[in-house]
Design an enzyme around this catalytic site. Sequence first.
Site, PDB file in Angstrom:
ATOM      1  N   ASP A 175      31.324  21.427  63.691  1.00  0.00           N
ATOM      2  CA  ASP A 175      31.645  21.207  62.285  1.00  0.00           C
ATOM      3  C   ASP A 175      30.461  21.706  61.465  1.00  0.00           C
ATOM      4  OD1 ASP A 175      32.890  20.364  59.974  1.00  0.00           O
ATOM      5  OD2 ASP A 175      32.704  18.217  60.381  1.00  0.00           O
ATOM      6  N   HIS A 176      30.719  22.047  60.209  1.00  0.00           N
ATOM      7  CA  HIS A 176      29.632  22.386  59.295  1.00  0.00           C
ATOM      8  C   HIS A 176      29.109  21.110  58.648  1.00  0.00           C
ATOM      9  CE1 HIS A 176      31.673  26.550  58.891  1.00  0.00           C
ATOM     10  NE2 HIS A 176      30.603  26.672  59.662  1.00  0.00           N
ATOM     11  N   TRP A 196      34.197  19.119  56.565  1.00  0.00           N
ATOM     12  CA  TRP A 196      35.566  18.907  57.038  1.00  0.00           C
ATOM     13  C   TRP A 196      36.121  20.184  57.690  1.00  0.00           C
ATOM     14  CZ3 TRP A 196      34.822  18.045  51.540  1.00  0.00           C
ATOM     15  CH2 TRP A 196      34.341  16.772  51.255  1.00  0.00           C
ATOM     16  N   HIS A 197      35.269  20.830  58.493  1.00  0.00           N
ATOM     17  CA  HIS A 197      35.656  22.073  59.178  1.00  0.00           C
ATOM     18  C   HIS A 197      35.660  21.863  60.689  1.00  0.00           C
ATOM     19  CE1 HIS A 197      34.073  24.592  55.515  1.00  0.00           C
ATOM     20  NE2 HIS A 197      35.217  23.969  55.270  1.00  0.00           N
ATOM     21  N   GLN A 198      36.248  20.803  61.155  1.00  0.00           N
ATOM     22  CA  GLN A 198      36.224  20.507  62.587  1.00  0.00           C
ATOM     23  C   GLN A 198      36.954  21.592  63.371  1.00  0.00           C
ATOM     24  OE1 GLN A 198      36.535  16.155  63.544  1.00  0.00           O
ATOM     25  NE2 GLN A 198      37.370  16.118  61.482  1.00  0.00           N
TER      26      GLN A 198
END
Length: 543
Positions: free
Chosen positions: A317-318, A467-469
């Site tokens: 994630d970021h 929220w970039h899982q």
Amino acid sequence: MKLYTHDENVPANTSFAHNTVGDVFDFIVCGAGSSGSVVAARLAENGNASVLLLEAGGDHKSETVLNPAQWPLNLGSSRDWGFVGQPTPGLDGRRLPLSMGKGLGGGSSINVMVWARGHKEDWNHFAAEAGDDAWGYQSILGYYRRIEIWQGAPDPTRRGVGGPAYVAQPTSPQAVAEALLNAASAIGIPLYNTTNGEMMEASGGASIAELRIREGKRETVFESYVDPLLSRPNLMVITEALVTRLIFDGKRVRGVEALIDGRRRQFMAHCETVLSLGAINTPKVLMQSGIGPENELQSHGIPVVQHLPGVGRNHQDHLAFGCTWAYRKPEAVGGSGCEANLYWKSDARLSQPDVLQCQLEFAVPSPLEAGLETPEHGWTMFNGLAQPKSRGRLRLSGPDINDPVLIEPNSLSEPEDMAAALAAVELCRELGNSDGFRPLVTGETAPGQRDRSGMIDFIRRSAVTYWHQSCTAKMGRDNMSVVDNELKVYGIDGLRIADSSIMPRITTGNTMAPCVVIGERAAVLIRNTHGLIAVSEPLAQSI
């Protein structure tokens, strides 16, 4: 259950045959997000194949979806899966809220709408891991040319104008966005006219953001791809349908079971089933269906269909560390509130940018643990790691659909990530405290001047997620890979995965656009396998 049609006055499609095991289709796509919507639409547009699209959430017609400025109101709502990570040592034991879109459009219905394609080196890495040049950057450019309705300056090599996805820059960016570009230029960071042209091939740069906003309203991926096809008799979309497990015949997937109106129903697929449930629910359904690490499955009494130790591993994630400045006076917020972005290297020796900065034109509150006050009016640089080295994992808490997945992000566990985070915050503070911002702000409110120990403390306590899982069912050829270069699950027939979970590593920038590419690529592979002739796709032959 809701059978979804483009016009609520048009009767929902009920023409498919029913039998004792459930409804039968040629293809079943699970999840109507940024990948699943693409797969379903591309398979249905031919007209010769029946397609079922199942979505656990509801529709996409709420004002909080349509209004770009209201996206924060969707976080924690019924449109958000509301995942929460396990306590993480690298974050001083904090648990990260891990939002993920739930409803038609998936993440594209609740996100900030930034269109970021991923760096050239991201796609070349995909190709190397998959052993397939069709995943390389030159091939992926062909997909983007096919996807976009680009509203900016013509670039026939990199941009498309005849696709389904409207992409545009703000026509009149706010002064704070222009100030960021000026500040970046003053310290030697190159400026680009667009994020997704040469900038994604270079060492980094800054630009006005590209957004999925048309005539002042959000355009979800579902709207772009599926809405135009909803009147077709060969496409059925069912909302509020929670996929619970895969149905097997030996090692071949024959369909899925879904929970609808409190009842379990089965849907069967003549040809293939596609999981596009996202980086948390895709591995959950795989594992609870018997595909995953055999020791973990056996510990929950789940019969093992296929031992794949990589399912649920490689979680990425970021992370973001909010640096904030107070405005002198209230300033307008444009579009989604994100009108400028920047990518840069924390170390010049790197092959691609590892620092990601998206400017938000409002002040974002820091987590309570950071102990920082938020100005009433201000702006925040959502500033963080584009290429984290830390890797997390997912674990089952039980065998049933209502047993939550345990998400262990393992954030900031690798020393390289803290080094990059320190460099990212230093860069952000240099930009925000430069002369270009002084007419707009009174000063910095977070993190402020600190020694190294204090800045590390700020990073650990303030870190939140973009929220970039992704990456939890990765594509590749080693023993931790879950899918091959054609997105087929190893050891299983009739099943592919198309969502962010197949990424070998996370892409540089926001992940919506790469997920659309993954959906397009999956659709091409499936059509080729089953002899479906593509229609209304002028670039299909080139990719």
